[in-house]
Write an enzyme that holds these catalytic residues in place. Structure first.
Site, mmCIF file in Angstrom:
data_model
loop_
_atom_site.group_PDB
_atom_site.id
_atom_site.type_symbol
_atom_site.label_atom_id
_atom_site.label_comp_id
_atom_site.label_asym_id
_atom_site.label_seq_id
_atom_site.Cartn_x
_atom_site.Cartn_y
_atom_site.Cartn_z
ATOM 1 N N SER A 187 56.319 71.061 -37.766
ATOM 2 C CA SER A 187 57.219 69.928 -37.582
ATOM 3 C C SER A 187 56.981 69.029 -38.772
ATOM 4 C CB SER A 187 56.877 69.161 -36.296
ATOM 5 O OG SER A 187 57.483 67.880 -36.288
ATOM 6 N N TYR A 245 51.474 64.183 -30.316
ATOM 7 C CA TYR A 245 52.273 65.236 -30.943
ATOM 8 C C TYR A 245 51.946 65.331 -32.432
ATOM 9 C CZ TYR A 245 56.347 67.934 -32.434
ATOM 10 O OH TYR A 245 57.167 68.882 -32.985
#
Length: 161
Positions: free
Chosen positions: A40, A53
């Site tokens: 990501s 995250y």
């Protein structure tokens, strides 16, 4: 909530990747295969999904690099780091109450204004990066992460009109 969210996110993003690599290792060595992790843009930049995250994706970057070192020359290990993408993927159940309202048109506009190419990315926008890393055309590439994020690294996580 914090501890449950941490356990859920790290179990999927870090532990899942590590255990998946271990489970496939013998066959990967035999076939001179390749591992491709989904990371990501949060693996490189803040403000892309919250502290848990973001920390988990930074951990996956380290996992890719360490496994690339340990598994060479028989297995290549790389990753793709998509930026904000419109998909059906949601956050962990423990954080559902905190993620409400971050979907639909508001999310599309946020994505558009966070990347210099002003793309509202779809999953298919990242497919070619995975195909390249899986192919023999990338046989000299290991420990690399392709940032498929509309150019966020060019200017950071700014807002573009």
């Amino acid at each position: 909530i914090l501890e449950r969210a941490f356990d859920e996110i790290f179990a999927v993003n870090v532990k899942g990747g590590l255990f998946g690599a271990k489970a496939a290792l013998d066959l990967l060595r035999q076939s001179k295969g390749t591992l491709i992790f989904s990371i990501s843009n949060a693996g490189f930049y803040p403000d892309g999904g919250g502290p848990i995250y973001t920390a988990s994706k930074h951990a996956v970057v380290g996992l890719v690099r360490q496994l690339a070192c340990e598994l060479a020359p028989h297995v290549r290990v790389n990753g793709v780091a998509p930026g904000g993408t419109i998909s059906e993927i949601t956050g962990p159940p423990s954080l559902a109450a905190f993620c409400a309202g971050k979907q639909g048109p508001q999310r599309a506009e946020l994505i558009r204004h966070r990347n210099p190419l002003r793309l509202v990315q779809q999953p298919e926008d990242h497919a070619a990066a995975y195909v390249l890393l899986a192919s023999d055309q990338s046989r000299a590439i290991t420990g690399t992460i392709i940032e498929s994020d509309g150019g966020i690294g060019v200017r950071g996580m700014g807002y573009y009109e």
